[in-house]
Design a protein around this motif. Structure first.
Motif, mmCIF file in Angstrom:
data_model
loop_
_atom_site.group_PDB
_atom_site.id
_atom_site.type_symbol
_atom_site.label_atom_id
_atom_site.label_comp_id
_atom_site.label_asym_id
_atom_site.label_seq_id
_atom_site.Cartn_x
_atom_site.Cartn_y
_atom_site.Cartn_z
ATOM 1 N N VAL A 224 0.864 -1.182 0.000
ATOM 2 C CA VAL A 224 0.000 0.000 0.000
ATOM 3 C C VAL A 224 0.900 1.231 0.000
ATOM 4 C CG1 VAL A 224 -1.788 1.282 1.240
ATOM 5 C CG2 VAL A 224 -1.831 -1.223 1.243
ATOM 6 N N ARG A 225 0.563 2.190 -0.842
ATOM 7 C CA ARG A 225 1.401 3.385 -0.944
ATOM 8 C C ARG A 225 1.339 4.213 0.341
ATOM 9 N NH1 ARG A 225 0.517 6.592 -6.215
ATOM 10 N NH2 ARG A 225 -1.615 6.586 -5.410
ATOM 11 N N HIS A 226 2.520 4.589 0.834
ATOM 12 C CA HIS A 226 2.630 5.479 1.988
ATOM 13 C C HIS A 226 3.469 6.680 1.571
ATOM 14 C CE1 HIS A 226 2.674 6.792 6.095
ATOM 15 N NE2 HIS A 226 3.997 6.832 6.120
ATOM 16 N N GLN A 227 3.049 7.872 2.019
ATOM 17 C CA GLN A 227 3.718 9.091 1.576
ATOM 18 C C GLN A 227 4.027 10.013 2.755
ATOM 19 O OE1 GLN A 227 2.000 9.546 -2.953
ATOM 20 N NE2 GLN A 227 1.188 10.951 -1.430
ATOM 21 N N ALA A 228 5.100 10.776 2.592
ATOM 22 C CA ALA A 228 5.485 11.808 3.553
ATOM 23 C C ALA A 228 6.211 12.893 2.781
ATOM 24 C CB ALA A 228 6.378 11.220 4.649
ATOM 25 N N TYR A 229 6.431 14.017 3.424
ATOM 26 C CA TYR A 229 7.199 15.078 2.779
ATOM 27 C C TYR A 229 8.086 15.771 3.804
ATOM 28 C CZ TYR A 229 3.688 18.453 4.572
ATOM 29 O OH TYR A 229 2.860 19.197 5.382
ATOM 30 N N VAL A 230 9.105 16.448 3.309
ATOM 31 C CA VAL A 230 10.066 17.153 4.158
ATOM 32 C C VAL A 230 10.093 18.618 3.719
ATOM 33 C CG1 VAL A 230 12.475 17.312 4.897
ATOM 34 C CG2 VAL A 230 11.458 15.071 4.407
ATOM 35 N N THR A 231 10.091 19.517 4.698
ATOM 36 C CA THR A 231 10.126 20.941 4.391
ATOM 37 C C THR A 231 11.543 21.491 4.447
ATOM 38 O OG1 THR A 231 9.956 21.829 6.651
ATOM 39 C CG2 THR A 231 7.906 21.124 5.585
ATOM 40 N N ALA A 232 11.695 22.683 3.903
ATOM 41 C CA ALA A 232 12.935 23.448 4.090
ATOM 42 C C ALA A 232 13.061 23.814 5.567
ATOM 43 C CB ALA A 232 12.899 24.706 3.228
ATOM 44 N N PRO A 233 14.254 24.186 6.012
ATOM 45 C CA PRO A 233 14.434 24.560 7.425
ATOM 46 C C PRO A 233 13.435 25.621 7.871
ATOM 47 C CG PRO A 233 16.558 24.326 6.357
ATOM 48 C CD PRO A 233 15.529 24.203 5.277
ATOM 49 N N LEU A 234 12.961 25.448 9.118
ATOM 50 C CA LEU A 234 12.020 26.373 9.743
ATOM 51 C C LEU A 234 12.648 26.948 11.008
ATOM 52 C CD1 LEU A 234 8.802 24.188 9.368
ATOM 53 C CD2 LEU A 234 9.333 26.270 8.083
ATOM 54 N N LEU A 307 3.648 25.186 8.985
ATOM 55 C CA LEU A 307 3.666 24.471 7.716
ATOM 56 C C LEU A 307 2.948 25.239 6.605
ATOM 57 C CD1 LEU A 307 2.948 20.822 8.922
ATOM 58 C CD2 LEU A 307 5.099 21.693 8.007
ATOM 59 N N ARG A 308 2.083 26.188 6.975
ATOM 60 C CA ARG A 308 1.333 26.917 5.950
ATOM 61 C C ARG A 308 2.263 27.655 4.993
ATOM 62 N NH1 ARG A 308 -2.138 28.477 10.555
ATOM 63 N NH2 ARG A 308 -3.972 27.092 10.516
ATOM 64 N N GLN A 309 3.361 28.168 5.521
ATOM 65 C CA GLN A 309 4.299 28.932 4.696
ATOM 66 C C GLN A 309 5.556 28.140 4.341
ATOM 67 O OE1 GLN A 309 3.138 31.812 3.663
ATOM 68 N NE2 GLN A 309 1.340 31.522 4.972
ATOM 69 N N ALA A 310 5.576 26.866 4.732
ATOM 70 C CA ALA A 310 6.788 26.067 4.532
ATOM 71 C C ALA A 310 6.928 25.629 3.074
ATOM 72 C CB ALA A 310 6.762 24.847 5.439
ATOM 73 N N THR A 311 8.157 25.516 2.639
ATOM 74 C CA THR A 311 8.461 25.013 1.296
ATOM 75 C C THR A 311 8.794 23.529 1.378
ATOM 76 O OG1 THR A 311 9.352 27.150 0.607
ATOM 77 C CG2 THR A 311 10.010 25.223 -0.685
ATOM 78 N N VAL A 312 8.122 22.736 0.577
ATOM 79 C CA VAL A 312 8.415 21.297 0.525
ATOM 80 C C VAL A 312 9.621 21.083 -0.377
ATOM 81 C CG1 VAL A 312 7.570 19.032 -0.178
ATOM 82 C CG2 VAL A 312 6.015 20.649 0.954
ATOM 83 N N VAL A 313 10.666 20.461 0.182
ATOM 84 C CA VAL A 313 11.902 20.258 -0.581
ATOM 85 C C VAL A 313 12.130 18.804 -0.972
ATOM 86 C CG1 VAL A 313 13.021 22.278 0.405
ATOM 87 C CG2 VAL A 313 13.256 20.067 1.562
ATOM 88 N N HIS A 314 11.353 17.907 -0.375
ATOM 89 C CA HIS A 314 11.567 16.486 -0.669
ATOM 90 C C HIS A 314 10.290 15.710 -0.379
ATOM 91 C CE1 HIS A 314 13.567 12.667 -1.155
ATOM 92 N NE2 HIS A 314 13.332 12.307 0.084
#
Length: 406
Positions: A224-234, A307-314
């Motif tokens: 089953v597909r599982h997903q996550a994401y990583v943001t730029a430094p906060l 997270l509202r203003q965070a940039t997803v980098v990965h």
């Protein structure tokens, strides 16, 4: 030189297969070959969050989960290869009173073990995790010995230690078939040749079900597909802050390279038939589910406003294997002598790898270290699912993982 024979062949060089190779070699078994279709740890393993959650509310599982914790805490002593275990604890948060009994059950388990567990106020939790905003949470516990690791380093550590103990590792070796004669495994056929053998361990991750179907088995496990994401430094992320697990929205958040790693369950579960992918497909090529990411992000920002203003980098995504009852599948196969299956990690393969490897070794060595092998046996399922029913049930299990007592 490619081997013509082996006593034990392990199919799959991810974290479960590598752990099994190490544990078998540690038990004194010789002439072991570990095969992988790509480089080591190139399937779902490197895309995992690598988190641990050892404090089970099921008393019979505590010996297994604490074994895993102890193994990871002492990984270098056991294998000879160091890992970086970021053991900064975890917060488990109930937003409604319905899940307070689960937090209290964790307290009972901690008391039984003599381990540290604290109930915190929302204000105390925010001191540990400045980006967290749960002012109305009904219960928050802090489990001090939880943490996270870099997942690929675990698999490589196992494999390196196994190699030191005499295991032969063959990468870029794709298994095309398993030869069975008179109800017993005889050989593995690969793109590089045939290997005669007495035992085969299938730890092929997402490909486990399809591989075993080729010789008439119907393993009750699907990817089953599982997903996550990583943001730029906060700005407010603290490097040593604990993992945050929010029960009802089924979200986890932890620090990663100065930003936040965000993952979750239930946002659009989708299972897969690996035969539908191209022959050369690898997990790294798995397409993203943008709706899943959008729903996950919208839910997470409620509790992590930064997270509202965070940039997803990965982005991270993989295909962990799920069973219909949310339990591991670590078992001999009664229909075929010499065949062992190691699958059904339930999106927890990194943390459970020490125990799953141990149980695979037990099945060949004639032991049962945890006394739980019957609970993970392949023939435990009373219902016979059609393919569609099995996929639907496993998607349901995945979609409710955090809502079940752990």
């Amino acid at each position: 030189m490619f081997p013509a024979s082996a006593n034990i062949i392990i199919i799959g060089g991810g974290v479960l297969g590598a752990s099994a190779a190490f544990q078998l070699a540690k038990d004194g078994h010789q002439d072991i070959v570990l095969l992988d279709r790509g480089p080591l740890a190139s399937g779902t393993t490197p895309f995992a969050a690598g988190q641990t959650a050892y404090l089970s509310v099921s008393p019979d599982r505590l010996p297994l989960t604490t074994y895993c914790l102890d193994f990871l805490e002492n990984f270098a002593d056991r294998t000879g290869y160091p890992i970086h275990f970021n053991q900064h604890g975890s917060l488990r948060i109930a937003l409604t009173e319905a899940y307070l009994p689960e937090l209290e059950a964790h307290q009972v388990a901690a008391d039984q073990l003599g381990h540290e567990l604290k109930f915190l106020t929302p204000e105390e939790a925010k001191e540990l995790v400045p980006t967290l905003d749960v002012p109305d949470a009904k219960g928050i516990i802090f489990i001090a010995r939880d943490g996270y690791v870099e997942p690929k380093s675990i698999a490589i550590g196992y494999a390196s230690a196994a190699r030191d103990l005499g295991v032969t590792i063959q990468t870029h070796t794709k298994v095309s078939n398993i030869e069975v004669t008179e109800g017993k495994v005889k050989a593995v056929h690969t793109n590089r040749g045939k290997i005669q053998t007495n035992h085969i361990v299938v730890a092929a991750g997402a490909w486990t079900r399809q591989l075993t179907q080729r010789f008439g088995l119907d393993m009750q496990v699907v990817p089953v597909r599982h997903q996550a994401y990583v943001t730029a430094p906060l700005v407010d992320v603290v490097p040593r802050q604990p993992i945050v697990r929010l029960i009802e929205p089924q979200i986890y958040v932890r620090p990663e390279a100065g930003g936040l790693l965000v993952g979750g369950y239930g946002y659009r579960p989708v299972s897969f038939d690996m035969d539908e992918f191209p022959n050369r497909f690898e997990i790294s090529a798995l397409e993203p589910d943008l709706i899943y990411y959008s729903r996950l992000h919208d839910a997470a920002t409620t509790y992590f406003p930064a997270l509202r203003q965070a940039t997803v980098v990965h982005e991270r995504r993989g295909l962990p294997t799920i069973t219909p009852d949310a339990k591991y599948l670590v078992s001999k196969v009664t229909e075929i002598k010499g065949l062992i299956i190691a699958a059904g990690c339930q999106v927890g393969g990194i943390q459970s790898s020490p125990a799953i490897g141990r149980m695979v070794a037990d099945l060949i060595s004639g032991q049962d270290y945890f006394g739980l092998l019957s609970a993970f046996a392949a023939d435990r399922f009373e219902s016979v699912y059609s393919d569609a029913q099995l996929r639907d049930q496993c998607e349901t299990v995945y979609g409710n993982l955090y809502l079940q007592p752990h």
